[in-house]
Design a protein around this motif. Structure first.
Motif, PDB file in Angstrom:
ATOM      1  N   PHE A  21       0.696  -1.202  -0.019  1.00 13.04           N
ATOM      2  CA  PHE A  21       0.006  -0.077   0.150  1.00 13.04           C
ATOM      3  C   PHE A  21       0.945   1.079  -0.064  1.00 13.04           C
ATOM      4  N   ALA A  22       1.845   1.149   0.854  1.00 12.48           N
ATOM      5  CA  ALA A  22       2.949   2.726   0.960  1.00 12.48           C
ATOM      6  C   ALA A  22       3.495   2.653  -0.303  1.00 12.48           C
ATOM      7  N   GLU A  23       3.899   1.550  -1.119  1.00 13.91           N
ATOM      8  CA  GLU A  23       4.473   1.630  -2.537  1.00 13.91           C
ATOM      9  C   GLU A  23       3.577   2.319  -3.628  1.00 13.91           C
ATOM     10  N   SER A  24       2.350   1.966  -3.187  1.00  9.67           N
ATOM     11  CA  SER A  24       1.246   2.508  -4.251  1.00  9.67           C
ATOM     12  C   SER A  24       1.015   3.949  -3.937  1.00  9.67           C
ATOM     13  N   ILE A  25       0.892   4.296  -2.641  1.00 10.72           N
ATOM     14  CA  ILE A  25       0.664   5.627  -2.423  1.00 10.72           C
ATOM     15  C   ILE A  25       1.799   6.524  -2.881  1.00 10.72           C
ATOM     16  N   ALA A  26       3.180   5.965  -2.772  1.00  2.29           N
ATOM     17  CA  ALA A  26       4.487   6.839  -2.849  1.00  2.29           C
ATOM     18  C   ALA A  26       4.481   6.877  -4.684  1.00  2.29           C
ATOM     19  N   LEU A  27       3.845   5.746  -5.342  1.00  2.00           N
ATOM     20  CA  LEU A  27       3.749   6.076  -6.688  1.00  2.00           C
ATOM     21  C   LEU A  27       2.779   7.345  -7.387  1.00  2.00           C
TER      22      LEU A  27
ATOM     23  N   GLU B 145       1.977   9.591  -5.417  1.00  2.00           N
ATOM     24  CA  GLU B 145       2.310  11.041  -5.095  1.00  2.00           C
ATOM     25  C   GLU B 145       3.417  11.431  -6.067  1.00  2.00           C
ATOM     26  N   LYS B 146       4.197  10.594  -6.570  1.00  4.90           N
ATOM     27  CA  LYS B 146       5.339  10.789  -7.546  1.00  4.90           C
ATOM     28  C   LYS B 146       4.633  11.297  -8.779  1.00  4.90           C
ATOM     29  N   LEU B 147       3.496  10.817  -9.141  1.00  4.23           N
ATOM     30  CA  LEU B 147       2.726  11.155 -10.478  1.00  4.23           C
ATOM     31  C   LEU B 147       1.944  12.344 -10.188  1.00  4.23           C
ATOM     32  N   GLY B 148       1.598  12.834  -9.012  1.00  7.33           N
ATOM     33  CA  GLY B 148       0.938  13.865  -8.812  1.00  7.33           C
ATOM     34  C   GLY B 148      -0.634  13.694  -8.832  1.00  7.33           C
ATOM     35  N   ASP B 149      -0.913  12.426  -8.389  1.00  6.93           N
ATOM     36  CA  ASP B 149      -2.346  11.792  -8.686  1.00  6.93           C
ATOM     37  C   ASP B 149      -2.793  12.051  -7.135  1.00  6.93           C
ATOM     38  N   ARG B 150      -3.701  12.976  -6.806  1.00  7.69           N
ATOM     39  CA  ARG B 150      -4.034  13.068  -5.402  1.00  7.69           C
ATOM     40  C   ARG B 150      -5.256  12.166  -5.176  1.00  7.69           C
ATOM     41  N   TRP B 151      -6.071  11.888  -6.086  1.00  4.83           N
ATOM     42  CA  TRP B 151      -7.309  11.131  -6.104  1.00  4.83           C
ATOM     43  C   TRP B 151      -6.617   9.686  -5.968  1.00  4.83           C
ATOM     44  N   GLY B 152      -5.710   9.478  -6.657  1.00  5.89           N
ATOM     45  CA  GLY B 152      -4.976   8.105  -6.348  1.00  5.89           C
ATOM     46  C   GLY B 152      -4.288   7.940  -5.075  1.00  5.89           C
ATOM     47  N   VAL B 153      -3.861   8.584  -4.295  1.00  3.08           N
ATOM     48  CA  VAL B 153      -3.337   8.801  -2.992  1.00  3.08           C
ATOM     49  C   VAL B 153      -4.509   8.566  -2.291  1.00  3.08           C
ATOM     50  N   ALA B 154      -5.648   9.183  -2.267  1.00  5.08           N
ATOM     51  CA  ALA B 154      -6.706   9.084  -1.408  1.00  5.08           C
ATOM     52  C   ALA B 154      -7.518   7.796  -1.612  1.00  5.08           C
ATOM     53  N   HIS B 155      -7.519   6.928  -2.850  1.00  3.76           N
ATOM     54  CA  HIS B 155      -8.121   6.031  -3.116  1.00  3.76           C
ATOM     55  C   HIS B 155      -7.211   4.970  -2.458  1.00  3.76           C
ATOM     56  N   ALA B 156      -5.832   5.123  -2.607  1.00  4.38           N
ATOM     57  CA  ALA B 156      -5.194   3.854  -1.835  1.00  4.38           C
ATOM     58  C   ALA B 156      -4.922   3.947  -0.290  1.00  4.38           C
ATOM     59  N   SER B 157      -5.148   5.417   0.009  1.00  5.37           N
ATOM     60  CA  SER B 157      -5.136   5.467   1.544  1.00  5.37           C
ATOM     61  C   SER B 157      -6.469   4.846   2.083  1.00  5.37           C
ATOM     62  N   THR B 158      -7.673   5.089   1.223  1.00  4.48           N
ATOM     63  CA  THR B 158      -8.980   4.510   1.590  1.00  4.48           C
ATOM     64  C   THR B 158      -8.898   3.045   1.843  1.00  4.48           C
ATOM     65  N   ARG B 159      -8.333   2.379   0.555  1.00  7.18           N
ATOM     66  CA  ARG B 159      -8.152   0.890   0.658  1.00  7.18           C
ATOM     67  C   ARG B 159      -7.484   0.458   1.837  1.00  7.18           C
ATOM     68  N   LEU B 160      -6.091   1.251   2.137  1.00  8.28           N
ATOM     69  CA  LEU B 160      -5.293   0.786   3.023  1.00  8.28           C
ATOM     70  C   LEU B 160      -6.128   0.585   4.343  1.00  8.28           C
ATOM     71  N   ALA B 161      -6.832   1.856   4.749  1.00  8.81           N
ATOM     72  CA  ALA B 161      -7.570   1.875   6.005  1.00  8.81           C
ATOM     73  C   ALA B 161      -8.862   1.030   5.924  1.00  8.81           C
ATOM     74  N   GLN B 162      -9.388   0.398   4.870  1.00 11.09           N
ATOM     75  CA  GLN B 162     -10.323  -0.730   4.772  1.00 11.09           C
ATOM     76  C   GLN B 162      -9.708  -1.850   5.387  1.00 11.09           C
ATOM     77  N   ALA B 163      -8.625  -2.116   4.866  1.00 10.45           N
ATOM     78  CA  ALA B 163      -7.714  -3.335   5.246  1.00 10.45           C
ATOM     79  C   ALA B 163      -7.221  -3.503   6.739  1.00 10.45           C
ATOM     80  N   ALA B 164      -6.845  -2.356   7.040  1.00 10.98           N
ATOM     81  CA  ALA B 164      -6.691  -2.056   8.747  1.00 10.98           C
ATOM     82  C   ALA B 164      -7.811  -2.124   9.528  1.00 10.98           C
ATOM     83  N   ARG B 165      -8.959  -1.764   9.095  1.00 12.14           N
ATOM     84  CA  ARG B 165     -10.165  -1.950   9.981  1.00 12.14           C
ATOM     85  C   ARG B 165     -10.760  -3.518   9.904  1.00 12.14           C
ATOM     86  N   ARG B 166     -10.453  -4.125   8.909  1.00 16.47           N
ATOM     87  CA  ARG B 166     -10.831  -5.581   8.636  1.00 16.47           C
ATOM     88  C   ARG B 166     -10.035  -6.280   9.667  1.00 16.47           C
TER      89      ARG B 166
END
Length: 202
Positions: A111-117, A119-140
């Motif tokens: 997940f961290a690798e995805s978020i870093a990628l 961020e490198k691309l400047g894709d804020r929606w992508g960062v939010a999406h990856a963060s949400t999926r990480l959060a859902q996994a943590a909640r599970r």
């Protein structure tokens, strides 16, 4: 080449349709045939796409080991083909699958690798999406602290972007986290906030 490309596309379409109907055995056969053709044609990004399609069906058939192999190959191929955005999204899929297979540490790394990628691309929606999926996994897995932090990261991005749909969705997730943690008053307040946002959006 052109005939093979059209045949691969037709097989992919048939596989998607079969999966939509819940016929995962036929979907697997179609996607396997498409992947074999794409391997012969040698386009790394087309092979990666076929791997992703087959992986999603493998998950539905509970063949998680096969799905993991396919996602891993797709990530290598998207990077080889210069498609960093495709790699970032596939990393999310692999991270989510890895989490479901019980390897939390490796999932968090992916997940961290995805978020870093993103961020490198400047894709804020992508960062939010990856963060949400990480959060859902943590909640599970019951890691409510990480879930709350990552949902809040995603919420800040949605608010900054003026994305009210994303904001409403993530506020509802935060309400779930509060409920899981026994904070009923906090959960009810967040559920109301989410409902107000959705009502405003129609």
């Amino acid at each position: 080449g052109e005939v093979s490309n059209r045949r691969a596309s037709a097989l992919t379409g048939a596989g998607v349709l079969a999966a939509h109907r819940g016929d995962y055995s036929r979907a697997t056969a179609f996607h396997e045939a498409s992947l074999m053709l794409q391997r012969e044609l040698g386009n790394p990004l087309a092979i990666a796409s076929a791997c992703n399609n087959l992986a999603s069906v493998a998950i539905e058939r509970s063949d998680l080991g096969r799905a993991r192999e396919l996602y891993s190959e797709a990530i290598e191929l998207t990077r080889e083909g210069g498609d960093n955005l495709g790699a970032a999204f596939t990393l999310i899929n692999l991270a989510d699958l890895t989490s479901r297979m019980g390897d939390a540490a490796e999932a968090d790394r992916l997940f961290a690798e995805s978020i870093a990628l993103f961020e490198k691309l400047g894709d804020r929606w992508g960062v939010a999406h990856a963060s949400t999926r990480l959060a859902q996994a943590a909640r599970r897995r019951g890691d409510l602290e990480t879930a709350k932090i990552r949902f809040e990261d995603a919420l800040a991005i949605h608010r900054q972007a003026g994305d009210r749909h994303g904001e409403a969705r993530v506020v509802a997730h935060l309400a779930d986290v509060s409920a899981d943690g026994g904070d009923q008053a906090g959960a009810e307040s967040l559920y109301r906030e989410s409902l107000v946002l959705r009502t405003q959006l129609g």
